[in-house]
Design a protein around this motif. Structure first.
Motif, PDB file in Angstrom:
ATOM      1  N   LYS A 164       0.580  -1.248   0.022  1.00 14.15           N
ATOM      2  CA  LYS A 164       0.053  -0.071  -0.061  1.00 14.15           C
ATOM      3  C   LYS A 164       0.870   1.385  -0.117  1.00 14.15           C
ATOM      4  CE  LYS A 164      -3.990  -1.926   2.268  1.00 14.15           C
ATOM      5  NZ  LYS A 164      -4.981  -1.861   3.268  1.00 14.15           N
ATOM      6  N   GLU A 168       0.803   3.841  -2.956  1.00 14.65           N
ATOM      7  CA  GLU A 168       0.510   5.543  -2.663  1.00 14.65           C
ATOM      8  C   GLU A 168       1.868   6.469  -3.134  1.00 14.65           C
ATOM      9  OE1 GLU A 168       0.056   8.212   1.449  1.00 14.65           O
ATOM     10  OE2 GLU A 168       0.316   6.039   1.542  1.00 14.65           O
ATOM     11  N   GLU A 171       1.424   6.607  -6.874  1.00  9.51           N
ATOM     12  CA  GLU A 171       0.217   7.551  -7.084  1.00  9.51           C
ATOM     13  C   GLU A 171       0.685   8.838  -7.036  1.00  9.51           C
ATOM     14  OE1 GLU A 171      -3.991   8.189  -4.995  1.00  9.51           O
ATOM     15  OE2 GLU A 171      -3.093   6.636  -4.621  1.00  9.51           O
ATOM     16  N   SER A 172       1.440   9.303  -6.158  1.00  6.10           N
ATOM     17  CA  SER A 172       1.719  10.473  -5.865  1.00  6.10           C
ATOM     18  C   SER A 172       2.463  11.284  -7.210  1.00  6.10           C
ATOM     19  CB  SER A 172       2.473  10.782  -4.566  1.00  6.10           C
ATOM     20  OG  SER A 172       3.734   9.991  -4.568  1.00  6.10           O
ATOM     21  N   SER A 182      -3.310   9.054 -16.234  1.00  2.00           N
ATOM     22  CA  SER A 182      -3.675   9.317 -14.902  1.00  2.00           C
ATOM     23  C   SER A 182      -4.978  10.379 -15.435  1.00  2.00           C
ATOM     24  CB  SER A 182      -2.746  10.325 -13.926  1.00  2.00           C
ATOM     25  OG  SER A 182      -1.828   9.499 -13.912  1.00  2.00           O
ATOM     26  N   SER A 187      -5.171   9.143 -10.826  1.00  2.00           N
ATOM     27  CA  SER A 187      -3.974   8.596 -10.551  1.00  2.00           C
ATOM     28  C   SER A 187      -4.096   7.331  -9.575  1.00  2.00           C
ATOM     29  CB  SER A 187      -3.188   9.894  -9.895  1.00  2.00           C
ATOM     30  OG  SER A 187      -4.054  10.369  -8.599  1.00  2.00           O
ATOM     31  N   THR A 188      -5.106   7.307  -8.741  1.00  2.00           N
ATOM     32  CA  THR A 188      -5.138   6.223  -8.095  1.00  2.00           C
ATOM     33  C   THR A 188      -5.188   4.778  -8.856  1.00  2.00           C
ATOM     34  OG1 THR A 188      -6.202   7.456  -6.292  1.00  2.00           O
ATOM     35  CG2 THR A 188      -6.380   5.033  -6.106  1.00  2.00           C
ATOM     36  N   ALA A 191      -1.943   3.852 -10.865  1.00  2.00           N
ATOM     37  CA  ALA A 191      -1.153   3.574  -9.995  1.00  2.00           C
ATOM     38  C   ALA A 191      -1.281   1.902  -9.635  1.00  2.00           C
ATOM     39  CB  ALA A 191      -0.633   4.345  -8.777  1.00  2.00           C
ATOM     40  N   LYS A 192      -2.523   1.611  -9.654  1.00  2.00           N
ATOM     41  CA  LYS A 192      -3.008   0.241  -9.563  1.00  2.00           C
ATOM     42  C   LYS A 192      -2.700  -0.628 -10.683  1.00  2.00           C
ATOM     43  CE  LYS A 192      -6.409   0.853  -5.690  1.00  2.00           C
ATOM     44  NZ  LYS A 192      -7.752   0.888  -5.492  1.00  2.00           N
ATOM     45  N   THR A 239     -13.387   2.983 -11.529  1.00  2.00           N
ATOM     46  CA  THR A 239     -13.134   4.502 -11.535  1.00  2.00           C
ATOM     47  C   THR A 239     -14.371   5.160 -11.747  1.00  2.00           C
ATOM     48  OG1 THR A 239     -13.352   4.031 -14.137  1.00  2.00           O
ATOM     49  CG2 THR A 239     -11.197   3.777 -13.088  1.00  2.00           C
TER      50      THR A 239
END
Length: 445
Positions: A164, A168, A171-172, A182, A187-188, A191-192, A239
């Motif tokens: 995680k 994170e 994602e940033s 993105s 973005s979340t 990243a996944k 999403t």
């Protein structure tokens, strides 16, 4: 990933080595430092492929895949140890992290009514697990095996927390690593997707149908209805743009978003557009298509009738058509039945105008309803041959021959054709121009 075979090792350190490796500690240390620095290192602009932070993001994506494999290995170790205590649990709870939390919470307790499972699983699954535990054939574990199982659960949960943290961090940094992706999915989710696929390069090489199911989990419905089950749904399905679509159109929107995400990932991998303009255009295209799907169908326009074709149609001619017309032509009897005299009531089958009317049948002066039906030309030759065969010969008649004839209609009949022809007349004289078929005459006084 293919299912790892069930492990038979008693020592977890001999099979799960990632958490104690130097690579794992170095990457996690760099991630902690990057998270502490925030976005200061990325404020200079978009990073290139030789940038240390970009290399760290690529290493984080590879590490997230290794963490998933390690969790699967530990999950098999826990199942092997805990199968003696609760063999049915592995078929009821399929997710490795949920299984680890549940095993750690239950421990060696046989009565699950004394264990608080609230918040670990959905209420329906908790009910099924509790009922199954009351009839299980398992036995409590030994202290040594229980300690190894709890330790493996702690390690799996720690790896999940590390994953995680890695996601994170990725994602940033997704805003400048994959700006177009993105912009399409957020973005979340980006990243996944990169974490599960193993990096931006691996994600860009995937077909859209595989991107759509990234992150899909095999769900155990525990005997409940499959009406609400959502197969082939992964990160893309959750999403914001898909969830804001009406439920009947969500799977269609999910396929559309997966296809656009693949295009955006390929643009980001080739560094084709660093300003995310293409990603914004793709998202706008998705939004317009979803709105188009929801529009009501256009009203049905009145269709004018075609121009009537008054030209004569081409009809088949020849001997066959003439014979067919003769075969289906109206007989004289039917023609008389279809006509009516002016001022004279027609006779009917039931009387008083009821039933089937006879028209001008019998009103030509014969006093009979029966009208001799004229033989068609088509059967003239056949009838002549039949008559000669039955009632006479083709040669001269002898003095013993008479005018008696046996007919299928009247039996024995003695007729004089010349007298009948003189009585009825010929042609239209028997109907329109006969003395009995004219209009009523009014004598003046």
């Amino acid at each position: 990933m293919a299912e790892v075979p069930i492990l038979k090792f008693d020592d977890l350190d001999s099979v799960a080595k990632l958490q104690k490796s130097q690579r794992f500690h170095d990457i996690m240390k760099k991630v902690d430092e990057a998270m502490a620095n925030g976005t200061e290192s990325s404020s200079k602009g978009l990073v290139a492929e030789d940038d240390p932070e970009y290399q760290l993001i690529v290493e984080c994506n590879a590490l997230s895949v290794d963490i998933d494999n390690e969790i699967t290995i530990i999950h098999n170790f826990i199942r092997d140890k805990y199968r003696a205590k609760f063999p049915e649990l592995e078929s009821l709870v399929l997710h490795p992290i949920d299984y680890s939390r549940l095993v750690k919470q239950i421990g060696n307790e046989m009565d699950l009514t004394l264990v608080d499972l609230e918040g670990l699983l959905p209420s329906a699954t908790i009910m099924v697990v509790s009922v199954t535990a009351s009839t299980t054939s398992g036995k409590p574990l030994s202290e040594e095996n229980l300690q190894k199982t709890i330790e493996a659960c702690d390690r799996a949960l720690a790896l999940d927390e590390a994953k995680k943290k890695v996601l994170e961090f990725v994602e940033s940094r997704m805003g400048y690593i994959a700006p177009n992706l993105s912009a399409v999915v957020g973005s979340t989710v980006a990243a996944k997707l990169m974490g599960v696929a193993g990096g931006l390069a691996a994600l860009s090489k995937m077909p859209a149908c595989n991107v759509q199911i990234l992150g899909a989990k095999k769900k155990n419905l525990a005997g409940f209805s499959t009406a609400t089950a959502l197969p082939h749904t992964g990160f893309v399905f959750h999403t914001e743009i898909v969830q804001s679509t009406p439920p009947p159109l969500r799977m269609k929107a999910c396929r559309l978003v997966a296809g656009k995400s693949t295009l955006a990932a390929r643009v980001d991998f080739t560094r084709g557009d660093l300003s995310a303009k293409i990603g914004q255009e793709l998202r706008e295209d998705i939004r317009k298509k979803i709105e188009k799907w929801q529009e009501p169908p256009p009203p049905k326009q009145p269709k004018p009738l075609p121009v009537p074709d008054s030209d004569p149609k081409k009809k088949r001619g020849g001997r066959r058509l003439r014979k067919m017309k003769e075969r289906y032509a109206l007989t004289d009897m039917r023609k008389l039945a279809n006509r009516m005299k002016f001022g004279v009531p027609e006779e009917s089958s039931l009387g008083d105008g009821l039933g089937e009317g006879y028209g001008m049948l019998g009103q030509a002066g014969s006093g009979k309803l029966r009208v001799s039906i004229g033989q068609s030309k088509l059967a003239a030759k056949v009838a002549k041959k039949f008559k000669e065969k039955q009632y006479g010969s083709s040669g001269a008649t002898s003095g013993l021959s008479s005018s008696l004839a046996f007919t299928p209609v009247q039996g024995i009949e003695l007729s004089n054709p010349q007298a009948q022809a003189g009585l009825l007349g010929s042609g239209t004289a028997s109907t329109y121009f006969s003395e009995t078929g004219t209009f009523s005459k009014i004598k003046r006084i």
